[in-house]
Design an enzyme around this catalytic site. Structure first.
Site, PDB file in Angstrom:
ATOM      1  N   HIS A 207       0.805  -1.223   0.000  1.00 27.98           N
ATOM      2  CA  HIS A 207       0.000   0.000   0.000  1.00 27.98           C
ATOM      3  C   HIS A 207       0.836   1.269   0.000  1.00 27.98           C
ATOM      4  O   HIS A 207       0.309   2.366  -0.059  1.00 27.98           O
ATOM      5  CB  HIS A 207      -0.911   0.032   1.230  1.00 27.98           C
ATOM      6  CG  HIS A 207      -0.157   0.285   2.512  1.00 27.98           C
ATOM      7  ND1 HIS A 207       0.521  -0.704   3.163  1.00 27.98           N
ATOM      8  CD2 HIS A 207       0.046   1.414   3.218  1.00 27.98           C
ATOM      9  CE1 HIS A 207       1.094  -0.191   4.239  1.00 27.98           C
ATOM     10  NE2 HIS A 207       0.838   1.094   4.298  1.00 27.98           N
TER      11      HIS A 207
HETATM   12  C1  UD1 Z   1      -1.584   5.316   6.489  1.00 33.71           C
HETATM   13  C2  UD1 Z   1      -0.239   5.679   7.129  1.00 33.71           C
HETATM   14  C3  UD1 Z   1       0.758   4.548   6.879  1.00 33.71           C
HETATM   15  C4  UD1 Z   1       0.218   3.222   7.337  1.00 33.71           C
HETATM   16  C5  UD1 Z   1      -1.138   2.984   6.657  1.00 33.71           C
HETATM   17  C6  UD1 Z   1      -1.732   1.652   7.117  1.00 33.71           C
HETATM   18  C7  UD1 Z   1       0.298   8.098   7.087  1.00 33.71           C
HETATM   19  C8  UD1 Z   1       1.154   9.112   6.455  1.00 33.71           C
HETATM   20  N1  UD1 Z   1       0.318   6.878   6.522  1.00 33.71           N
HETATM   21  O1  UD1 Z   1      -1.379   5.269   5.094  1.00 33.71           O
HETATM   22  O2  UD1 Z   1       1.928   4.820   7.596  1.00 33.71           O
HETATM   23  O3  UD1 Z   1       1.109   2.195   6.980  1.00 33.71           O
HETATM   24  O4  UD1 Z   1      -1.998   4.063   7.012  1.00 33.71           O
HETATM   25  O5  UD1 Z   1      -2.909   1.345   6.507  1.00 33.71           O
HETATM   26  O6  UD1 Z   1      -0.343   8.385   8.071  1.00 33.71           O
HETATM   27  N2  UD1 Z   1      -8.856   5.104   2.616  1.00 33.71           N
HETATM   28  C9  UD1 Z   1     -10.093   4.528   2.643  1.00 33.71           C
HETATM   29  N3  UD1 Z   1     -10.600   4.137   3.848  1.00 33.71           N
HETATM   30  C10 UD1 Z   1      -9.937   4.325   5.018  1.00 33.71           C
HETATM   31  C11 UD1 Z   1      -8.679   4.940   4.978  1.00 33.71           C
HETATM   32  C12 UD1 Z   1      -8.143   5.317   3.777  1.00 33.71           C
HETATM   33  O7  UD1 Z   1     -10.724   4.329   1.614  1.00 33.71           O
HETATM   34  O8  UD1 Z   1     -10.451   3.938   6.073  1.00 33.71           O
HETATM   35  C13 UD1 Z   1      -8.279   5.500   1.318  1.00 33.71           C
HETATM   36  C14 UD1 Z   1      -8.505   6.952   1.016  1.00 33.71           C
HETATM   37  O9  UD1 Z   1      -8.796   7.071  -0.337  1.00 33.71           O
HETATM   38  C15 UD1 Z   1      -7.185   7.611   1.284  1.00 33.71           C
HETATM   39  C16 UD1 Z   1      -6.190   6.485   1.018  1.00 33.71           C
HETATM   40  O10 UD1 Z   1      -6.889   5.276   1.353  1.00 33.71           O
HETATM   41  O11 UD1 Z   1      -6.959   8.731   0.501  1.00 33.71           O
HETATM   42  C17 UD1 Z   1      -4.947   6.615   1.858  1.00 33.71           C
HETATM   43  O12 UD1 Z   1      -5.272   6.751   3.254  1.00 33.71           O
HETATM   44  P1  UD1 Z   1      -4.329   7.609   4.226  1.00 33.71           P
HETATM   45  O13 UD1 Z   1      -4.850   7.553   5.613  1.00 33.71           O
HETATM   46  O14 UD1 Z   1      -4.093   8.947   3.630  1.00 33.71           O
HETATM   47  O15 UD1 Z   1      -2.947   6.868   4.166  1.00 33.71           O
HETATM   48  P2  UD1 Z   1      -2.598   5.330   4.085  1.00 33.71           P
HETATM   49  O16 UD1 Z   1      -2.074   5.049   2.737  1.00 33.71           O
HETATM   50  O17 UD1 Z   1      -3.726   4.486   4.582  1.00 33.71           O
END
Ligand code: UD1
Length: 365
Positions: A207
Site C-alpha cells: 500500500h
Molecule cells: C496510512 C499511514 C501509513 C500506514 C497505513 C496503514 C500516514 C502518512 N500513513 O497510510 O503509515 O502504513 O496508514 O494502513 O499516516 N482510505 C479509505 N478508507 C480508510 C482509509 C483510507 O478508503 O479507512 C483511502 C482513502 O482514499 C485515502 C487512502 O486510502 O486517501 C490513503 O489513506 P491515508 O490515511 O491517507 O494513508 P494510508 O495510505 O492508509
C-alpha cells in the site's frame, strides 16, 4: 486522578494502543486512560474491526478527520485535537507510531505544555521521501518521553540529543497485541474458507505510495505476483489505496486472468494474524508486518529500499528486497527454492511492553 489520552488514527495504531489501555487498568484508581480516535482511517475494515478484535473500548472521542492531502489531514487533526486537549486537560498525551495523526497530535499537545510520550520512538529509515519518516523525525524532536522497541531507536535518540533518563527500552506493544490475539487467530477457519491449507500460500500486502501510486511499479508488482501464482496460491488483502489504483491504472485483468491470485478486502486483526501465521511466506511493504512476521518466525520479503526496523533483518526473518523487477524475481525464486533464513525474537518482544510503559508512566506522573 491523573488523566492520560492515547491517540489512534490509522490501522497500525490500534494494535499498539490496545495493550497500553489494558495495562493502565491496573492503575485505574490513580489514572484515567482514554482513547481519542482521529478518524484518519474510517472504513469499518480499516478501523472498527480492530476495536472489536482487540477488545478495545469505544474511543472516548472520535474526531472524524477522514482522508485528504497530508497538509489537510494533519491540519484538521491539529484543529480538532486542540479542542479535545482544552476540554480534557490531560496530564499526558501518548502518541504511537508514525502516521499523520501521530505528528499532528504531538505538535498540539507539546505546544499546549502537556507532557507527551512517543511509543515506538527512534526508528528511522533515513528515506525522507517516506511521509512516515518525516512524521517520526518531527515527533521525536518535540516529545518529552520516548518508549523504544529496539536498540537502533535508542542509538538514534542519543544522536538526536534526547536526554538519556527519558528514553525507555520497553519492547514492542504491537507484539503484546500479537500474543493477546494469537489463541483466537489459531481458531480461525478463514484459510479453509478460501480453499487453502496451512503453509500452502504466500500472503501479500502492498500500500505504500512508492509501490502503488506509480502505474508502472504497480503493474510490475502485479505481474511478479501473477508469475508467483504459477507456483503458490496468493492471498492479497488489498488496502483501499491499492484497490483504487488497480482500477484507475486498468490493471484488473492481471488479477482476473490468474485464478490463484486471491484478492480480498482488508481484514480485521485476528483474521490477518491467522493469515500471517499460516503463510508459507509474506511479501509486504508495511512497517508493522516486518515485526509481526519476525515475532511469528514466518519468512518475510519487504519490498522497499530501506527499513526503519533493522532488528527484523539483523535478528528476525525479514529480508529487504529492492523494488526492481530483477530483485523481486530473484528474491521470490530464492524463497521457493532455497532453505529459509531462520530468525530470533528480538529482546523484550515478550508481550509485556505495555505493562512496562504503564509502570514507568505511573512513576513519572
Ligand atoms: C496510512 C499511514 C501509513 C500506514 C497505513 C496503514 C500516514 C502518512 N500513513 O497510510 O503509515 O502504513 O496508514 O494502513 O499516516 N482510505 C479509505 N478508507 C480508510 C482509509 C483510507 O478508503 O479507512 C483511502 C482513502 O482514499 C485515502 C487512502 O486510502 O486517501 C490513503 O489513506 P491515508 O490515511 O491517507 O494513508 P494510508 O495510505 O492508509
Amino acid at each position: 486522578m491523573k488523566k492520560i489520552i492515547s491517540v489512534v488514527g490509522a490501522r497500525p495504531n490500534f494494535m499498539k494502543v490496545a495493550p497500553i489501555h489494558r495495562a493502565f487498568q491496573r492503575y485505574s484508581s490513580d489514572i484515567e486512560h482514554s482513547i481519542v480516535h482521529t478518524g484518519q482511517h474510517y472504513d469499518a475494515a480499516m478501523s472498527d474491526a480492530f476495536f472489536q478484535d482487540l477488545d478495545m473500548p469505544e474511543p472516548a472521542v472520535f474526531l472524524g478527520i477522514g482522508s485528504g492531502s497530508h497538509a489537510v489531514q494533519t491540519a484538521k487533526v491539529m484543529v480538532e485535537f486542540e479542542k479535545v486537549c482544552e476540554n480534557i486537560r490531560p496530564d499526558l498525551v501518548i502518541v504511537v507510531g508514525d502516521v499523520n495523526s501521530t505528528v499532528g497530535c504531538s505538535l498540539v499537545s507539546v505546544k499546549m505544555g502537556i507532557a507527551t510520550a512517543h511509543v515506538e520512538a527512534g526508528l528511522r529509515s533515513f528515506d525522507r521521501a517516506m511521509p512516515e519518516e518525516i512524521n517520526r523525525i518531527a515527533t521525536d524532536a518535540i516529545c518529552d518521553y520516548w518508549f523504544v522497541t529496539e536498540q537502533s531507536g535508542i542509538d538514534e535518540l542519543h544522536k538526536q540529543g534526547a536526554p538519556q533518563h527519558n528514553i525507555f527500552f520497553v519492547g514492542n506493544t504491537m507484539i503484546d497485541s500479537l500474543h493477546y490475539a494469537l489463541p483466537k487467530a489459531k481458531k480461525s477457519q478463514f484459510i479453509h474458507k478460501l480453499g487453502l491449507t496451512e503453509k500452502s500460500y504466500a500472503l501479500i500486502t502492498m500500500h505504500r505510495p512508492s509501490n502503488v501510486d506509480e502505474p508502472e511499479q504497480l503493474r510490475t508488482l502485479l505481474l511478479m505476483l501473477a508469475e508467483l501464482s504459477q507456483l503458490r496460491d496468493i492471498v492479497f488483502p488489498v488496502h483501499p489505496r491499492t484497490r483504487k489504483n488497480i482500477e484507475i491504472f486498468g490493471l484488473s485483468d492481471i488479477i482476473t486472468s490468474h485464478p490463484r491470485m486471491h484478492l480480498i478486502d482488508p481484514q480485521g486483526y485476528i483474521t490477518f494474524l491467522h493469515l500471517m501465521m499460516n503463510a508459507d511466506f509474506v511479501m509486504t511493504d508495511s512497517g508493522g508486518i516486518q515485526e509481526e512476521t519476525t515475532a511469528l518466525g514466518v519468512p518475510c520479503l519487504t519490498i522497499r529500499t530501506t527499513t526503519e526496523r533493522p532488528v527484523t533483518t539483523s535478528l528476525g526473518t525479514n529480508i529487504l528486497v529492492q523494488p526492481s523487477p530483477n530483485s523481486i524475481r530473484q528474491a521470490l525464486n530464492d524463497m521457493v527454492t532455497l532453505p529459509r533464513k531462520s530468525g530470533q525474537i528480538p529482546p523484550l518482544w515478550d508481550g509485556k511492553a505495555a505493562d512496562r510503559i504503564a509502570d514507568i508512566i505511573y512513576k513519572i506522573l
